[in-house]
Design a protein around this motif. Sequence first.
Motif, mmCIF file in Angstrom:
data_model
loop_
_atom_site.group_PDB
_atom_site.id
_atom_site.type_symbol
_atom_site.label_atom_id
_atom_site.label_comp_id
_atom_site.label_asym_id
_atom_site.label_seq_id
_atom_site.Cartn_x
_atom_site.Cartn_y
_atom_site.Cartn_z
ATOM 1 N N LEU A 199 16.267 -2.517 14.732
ATOM 2 C CA LEU A 199 15.861 -1.230 14.182
ATOM 3 C C LEU A 199 16.865 -0.766 13.128
ATOM 4 O O LEU A 199 16.489 -0.268 12.058
ATOM 5 N N ALA A 200 18.149 -0.948 13.440
ATOM 6 C CA ALA A 200 19.206 -0.543 12.506
ATOM 7 C C ALA A 200 19.105 -1.323 11.200
ATOM 8 O O ALA A 200 19.285 -0.760 10.115
ATOM 9 N N PHE A 201 18.826 -2.616 11.299
ATOM 10 C CA PHE A 201 18.730 -3.425 10.080
ATOM 11 C C PHE A 201 17.497 -3.058 9.268
ATOM 12 O O PHE A 201 17.572 -2.873 8.042
ATOM 13 N N GLY A 202 16.358 -2.934 9.936
ATOM 14 C CA GLY A 202 15.121 -2.629 9.221
ATOM 15 C C GLY A 202 15.178 -1.314 8.472
ATOM 16 O O GLY A 202 14.882 -1.236 7.275
ATOM 17 N N PHE A 203 15.578 -0.254 9.174
ATOM 18 C CA PHE A 203 15.649 1.049 8.527
ATOM 19 C C PHE A 203 16.882 1.167 7.643
ATOM 20 O O PHE A 203 16.915 1.983 6.720
ATOM 21 N N GLY A 204 17.920 0.359 7.918
ATOM 22 C CA GLY A 204 19.108 0.376 7.066
ATOM 23 C C GLY A 204 18.807 -0.047 5.642
ATOM 24 O O GLY A 204 19.463 0.399 4.698
ATOM 25 N N LEU A 205 17.800 -0.906 5.485
ATOM 26 C CA LEU A 205 17.416 -1.336 4.135
ATOM 27 C C LEU A 205 16.991 -0.152 3.278
ATOM 28 O O LEU A 205 17.397 -0.034 2.119
ATOM 29 N N ILE A 206 16.197 0.739 3.831
ATOM 30 C CA ILE A 206 15.732 1.889 3.048
ATOM 31 C C ILE A 206 16.842 2.923 2.884
ATOM 32 O O ILE A 206 16.940 3.589 1.850
ATOM 33 N N HIS A 207 17.737 3.036 3.873
ATOM 34 C CA HIS A 207 18.864 3.970 3.737
ATOM 35 C C HIS A 207 19.790 3.531 2.600
ATOM 36 O O HIS A 207 20.414 4.370 1.946
ATOM 37 N N GLY A 208 19.875 2.231 2.347
ATOM 38 C CA GLY A 208 20.694 1.744 1.242
ATOM 39 C C GLY A 208 20.209 2.249 -0.099
ATOM 40 O O GLY A 208 21.007 2.576 -0.988
ATOM 41 N N PHE A 209 18.894 2.337 -0.272
ATOM 42 C CA PHE A 209 18.351 2.886 -1.512
ATOM 43 C C PHE A 209 18.717 4.362 -1.652
ATOM 44 O O PHE A 209 18.905 4.866 -2.762
ATOM 45 N N GLY A 210 18.809 5.061 -0.510
ATOM 46 C CA GLY A 210 19.233 6.456 -0.549
ATOM 47 C C GLY A 210 20.680 6.595 -0.975
ATOM 48 O O GLY A 210 21.022 7.441 -1.802
ATOM 49 N N PHE A 211 21.560 5.738 -0.431
ATOM 50 C CA PHE A 211 22.957 5.756 -0.856
ATOM 51 C C PHE A 211 23.081 5.478 -2.350
ATOM 52 O O PHE A 211 23.911 6.053 -3.047
ATOM 53 N N ALA A 212 22.252 4.560 -2.854
ATOM 54 C CA ALA A 212 22.358 4.126 -4.240
ATOM 55 C C ALA A 212 21.980 5.213 -5.233
ATOM 56 O O ALA A 212 22.266 5.086 -6.423
ATOM 57 N N SER A 213 21.333 6.280 -4.756
ATOM 58 C CA SER A 213 20.918 7.338 -5.684
ATOM 59 C C SER A 213 22.105 7.965 -6.398
ATOM 60 O O SER A 213 21.962 8.531 -7.477
ATOM 61 N N VAL A 214 23.300 7.866 -5.808
ATOM 62 C CA VAL A 214 24.493 8.419 -6.451
ATOM 63 C C VAL A 214 24.903 7.579 -7.654
ATOM 64 O O VAL A 214 25.355 8.101 -8.667
ATOM 65 N N LEU A 215 24.741 6.250 -7.558
ATOM 66 C CA LEU A 215 25.247 5.346 -8.583
ATOM 67 C C LEU A 215 24.191 4.870 -9.567
ATOM 68 O O LEU A 215 24.513 4.520 -10.696
ATOM 69 N N SER A 216 22.941 4.822 -9.141
ATOM 70 C CA SER A 216 21.923 4.140 -9.945
ATOM 71 C C SER A 216 21.644 4.821 -11.273
ATOM 72 O O SER A 216 21.083 4.197 -12.176
ATOM 73 N N ASP A 217 22.002 6.091 -11.417
ATOM 74 C CA ASP A 217 21.735 6.787 -12.674
ATOM 75 C C ASP A 217 22.861 6.654 -13.688
ATOM 76 O O ASP A 217 22.748 7.131 -14.807
#
Length: 375
Positions: free
Chosen positions: A287-305
């Motif tokens: 569960l941690a790995f599966g949902f962790g994938l989408i949480h990574g995109f949330g973390f990336a919102s700080v850097l991706s711009d």
Amino acid sequence: MRLTHAIPATLALVFMTMVTAAPAMAHKASDSFLYLDLDRSEIRIDVALRDMELLVRMDRNRDNSITWQELQARRAAITRVVEQGITLSSASGAACSLAGQQWGVSRHSDGRYVAGLYRVNCPAGEAPARLEYNLLFDRDTLHRGLLEIRQDGSTVLTAMAPDKNSIRLTEQTTGLWTTFASFTYEGVVHLLIGLDHMLFLLILVLPATLVTTRSKGDPEASLKQRVIQLAGIVTAFTAAHSLTLALSALGLVRLPIAWVETVIALSIALAALNVAWPILGRKTWKLAFGFGLIHGFGFASVLSDLTSGTPSLAVALAGFNLGVELGQLALLLVGFPLLYMLGHNHLYQRAVVPMILLGVGTVSLIWVAERATQI
């Protein structure tokens, strides 16, 4: 009330107060973007329309939508606020002026930004040597000004914060260590202020802290078993969000931030439900790995711009990811022993845990409803 009952009862009260009083925060933090080109003596400033609305009233008809006409009508006020929030000065301490070159709207991952390009004019032809940024800090202490500095073909990324609102530009272009250290700190802060990530971690760790009938007679084995279980959960979550954080921040995979935030909120609700009724299975690390994938995109919102394709972005990514892990580790070092100790308390298991699951699930579903309207 006995002390053994008072502790979990107090914990439940504090937790429910925190959750119910918390605003339905989007994961994307309040950020502005500053691009300073010292070779050309130019600076571009991008401020989210939702943030600028806190400083300058633009939505005159209150329909929660800012049109180009409304933006143009308040151009003078917007320009004045931006120029008051940013100060550049020369090595001698003389103030530099900002001369507007272009003005309009830009788009980042979380929506529209008002953008202005300025020429920096310092007295006697000096180069700007110091930058001070104070925009929005008095309204939102979690606001950050993400700054990119270009000079002589090199790029440095850093973040401006209430406790770091002024920098010497000459010191910022001497190497990559500043970028790494700055974004390591921002990673820690981002994890600790991200209520959605904190709640998700809480729900993931919770099953490893509850005493079961099978393990009551062997407390030593139980603790060892639970630490191993916790290590598996943390490793899976870290591996997953590190992967998608890198893919997104480097521009290899991009997902709409509104969609990402909605799924993050939904993942918390499902994880809470799964503790009570394991519809997704009892393998918490999966569960941690599966949902962790989408949480990574949330973390990336700080850097991706930020501007991609630079060595500094890779350094910022490494520092930010380390900061997230340090923040996560700090939470676990404090939270796991406390929860494990409480896990032996009957009141905690029978009353506090259900209250936690109900509170987290309810808030998460509210987030889902609010964030889904932005998709």
